[in-house]
Enzyme design. Structure first.
Site, PDB file in Angstrom:
ATOM      1  N   ARG A 163     -15.984   8.861  -3.643  1.00  6.88           N
ATOM      2  CA  ARG A 163     -16.486   7.828  -4.545  1.00  6.88           C
ATOM      3  C   ARG A 163     -16.247   6.456  -3.930  1.00  6.88           C
ATOM      4  O   ARG A 163     -15.104   6.021  -3.757  1.00  6.88           O
ATOM      5  CB  ARG A 163     -15.789   7.944  -5.896  1.00  6.88           C
ATOM      6  CG  ARG A 163     -16.363   7.008  -6.956  1.00  6.88           C
ATOM      7  CD  ARG A 163     -15.786   7.387  -8.319  1.00  6.88           C
ATOM      8  NE  ARG A 163     -16.367   6.574  -9.359  1.00  6.88           N
ATOM      9  CZ  ARG A 163     -15.852   5.427  -9.791  1.00  6.88           C
ATOM     10  NH1 ARG A 163     -14.732   4.957  -9.236  1.00  6.88           N
ATOM     11  NH2 ARG A 163     -16.427   4.746 -10.759  1.00  6.88           N
TER      12      ARG A 163
ATOM     13  N   HIS B  71      12.760  -1.746   4.310  1.00  6.34           N
ATOM     14  CA  HIS B  71      12.976  -0.669   5.277  1.00  6.34           C
ATOM     15  C   HIS B  71      14.245   0.120   4.974  1.00  6.34           C
ATOM     16  O   HIS B  71      14.295   1.337   5.214  1.00  6.34           O
ATOM     17  CB  HIS B  71      13.000  -1.238   6.696  1.00  6.34           C
ATOM     18  CG  HIS B  71      11.642  -1.416   7.284  1.00  6.34           C
ATOM     19  ND1 HIS B  71      11.020  -0.439   8.018  1.00  6.34           N
ATOM     20  CD2 HIS B  71      10.764  -2.449   7.217  1.00  6.34           C
ATOM     21  CE1 HIS B  71       9.814  -0.858   8.396  1.00  6.34           C
ATOM     22  NE2 HIS B  71       9.645  -2.078   7.920  1.00  6.34           N
TER      23      HIS B  71
ATOM     24  N   HIS C 124       0.855  -1.186   0.000  1.00  7.19           N
ATOM     25  CA  HIS C 124       0.000   0.000   0.000  1.00  7.19           C
ATOM     26  C   HIS C 124       0.889   1.234   0.000  1.00  7.19           C
ATOM     27  O   HIS C 124       1.914   1.273   0.685  1.00  7.19           O
ATOM     28  CB  HIS C 124      -0.897   0.004   1.245  1.00  7.19           C
ATOM     29  CG  HIS C 124      -1.415   1.369   1.600  1.00  7.19           C
ATOM     30  ND1 HIS C 124      -0.882   2.129   2.628  1.00  7.19           N
ATOM     31  CD2 HIS C 124      -2.412   2.111   1.066  1.00  7.19           C
ATOM     32  CE1 HIS C 124      -1.523   3.273   2.707  1.00  7.19           C
ATOM     33  NE2 HIS C 124      -2.454   3.298   1.775  1.00  7.19           N
TER      34      HIS C 124
ATOM     35  N   ARG D 296      -0.642  12.459  -0.101  1.00  7.48           N
ATOM     36  CA  ARG D 296      -1.789  13.358  -0.192  1.00  7.48           C
ATOM     37  C   ARG D 296      -1.428  14.768   0.290  1.00  7.48           C
ATOM     38  O   ARG D 296      -0.477  14.961   1.045  1.00  7.48           O
ATOM     39  CB  ARG D 296      -2.956  12.814   0.638  1.00  7.48           C
ATOM     40  CG  ARG D 296      -2.598  12.541   2.084  1.00  7.48           C
ATOM     41  CD  ARG D 296      -3.692  11.765   2.802  1.00  7.48           C
ATOM     42  NE  ARG D 296      -3.332  11.519   4.194  1.00  7.48           N
ATOM     43  CZ  ARG D 296      -2.615  10.485   4.614  1.00  7.48           C
ATOM     44  NH1 ARG D 296      -2.184   9.595   3.737  1.00  7.48           N
ATOM     45  NH2 ARG D 296      -2.311  10.335   5.883  1.00  7.48           N
TER      46      ARG D 296
ATOM     47  N   ASN E  43       0.342   5.698  -0.199  1.00 10.12           N
ATOM     48  CA  ASN E  43      -0.558   6.831  -0.328  1.00 10.12           C
ATOM     49  C   ASN E  43       0.224   8.112  -0.078  1.00 10.12           C
ATOM     50  O   ASN E  43       1.012   8.182   0.868  1.00 10.12           O
ATOM     51  CB  ASN E  43      -1.707   6.720   0.682  1.00 10.12           C
ATOM     52  CG  ASN E  43      -2.550   7.990   0.734  1.00 10.12           C
ATOM     53  OD1 ASN E  43      -2.324   8.851   1.582  1.00 10.12           O
ATOM     54  ND2 ASN E  43      -3.500   8.096  -0.160  1.00 10.12           N
TER      55      ASN E  43
END
Length: 301
Positions: free
Chosen positions: A257, A139, A104, A108, A106
């Protein structure tokens, strides 16, 4: 061009680069494109791949939404109700081969009408089976990036990931962690431009990191035992995302959404009642390592 426009453009370009890299690595399936608009303002571009040679289901989503914060969302964020703009790229990949990890990422950016802003994001790894040498390499790549900006970033953000990607009702981490950060603003050490460079750099790490991990394990043979374990671990992934993940909650509370928000869920998952792996098995050994504060850098890469 405004700062927010520069960030949105860079994030959209990052999505395109990652999609191309993943399609080449999979070698079979292609991402479908789904452009959408949010009635309250803004929209996004969802890229989803299913039934690939190596990727069972993957999403690489870009969004740039705006509008008025609901009272509930404003309260959760600790700010006054006002208009906002949020943009980001979010990725989740569920592999076909159980020896390959879920990943994962992300990044933003969030901005309020009163000028308040912050960056957030992170990248974490959720192996179905933990290989300490893979976790150590993962890592190490994160630490190398963080250390370019400040020595304290990797240990701070590694601990933040350990605490965030934790399933309290199971008393286990979601995987081997990574880095996680939120509400980053300019300080004496890093101005806004440097913060943006750091966050975009996390996004640019995604493809080389995942392609390396995929190459390590994608051809390892597996059978029904490994597939059953993969489905059970996917179930844990679902539990975290639907019960504890703040991003999922924020997206749903701001009328995001639904299809794009829930693209992180796997194609199949199982919940077997009181499943206990056999002592000494590779499944049991993985469970023992789903703990906070493991220094993965201590292992050979």
């Amino acid at each position: 061009m405004s700062a927010s426009s520069v960030i949105k453009t860079a994030f959209l370009g990052l999505q395109s680069d990652i999609v191309l890299a993943l399609e080449a690595a999979d070698g079979l399936a292609k991402f479908t494109s789904d452009e959408w608009e949010r009635p309250e303002g803004g929209g996004g571009l969802s890229k989803v791949l299913t039934n690939g040679k190596h990727i069972a289901k993957g999403g690489v989503n870009f969004s740039a939404v705006e509008g008025a914060l609901s009272a509930g969302a404003a309260k959760n964020l600790g700010v006054a109700p006002q208009s906002f703009m949020a943009t980001g790229v979010s990725i989740v990949l569920h592999p076909q081969n159980p020896w390959v990890p879920i990943i994962h990422m992300n990044i933003r950016y969030f901005e309020l009408a009163d000028g308040t802003y912050w960056f957030g994001g992170g990248i974490d790894l959720t192996p179905h089976y933990i290989f300490p040498e893979d976790a150590a390499w993962f890592h190490h790549q994160l630490k190398l990036h963080c250390d370019q900006f400040a020595d304290h970033l990797y240990p701070d953000f590694k601990k933040w990931a350990d605490d965030y990607f934790f399933i309290p009702h199971r008393n286990e981490t979601r995987g081997v962690g990574g880095i996680f950060f939120d509400r980053l603003v300019a300080t004496e050490d890093m101005d806004k431009s440097q913060l943006f460079d750091f966050v975009l750099g996390v996004g640019q790490l995604f493809s080389p990191i995942y392609l390396n991990l995929l190459d390590r394990r994608k051809d390892t043979p597996f059978g029904e035992q490994e597939l059953q374990w993969q489905r059970l671990r996917r179930g844990r992934y679902v539990e975290f995302n639907l019960v504890w993940d703040r991003g999922t909650k924020f997206g749903l509370e701001t009328n995001g959404r639904t299809e794009s928000i829930l693209m992180s869920l796997p194609p199949q998952a199982d919940w077997m009642y009181d499943f206990q792996p056999e002592e000494g098995s590779k499944e049991a050994e993985t469970l023992k390592q789903l703990k906070k504060e493991i220094n993965w850098l201590q292992y050979k890469r």
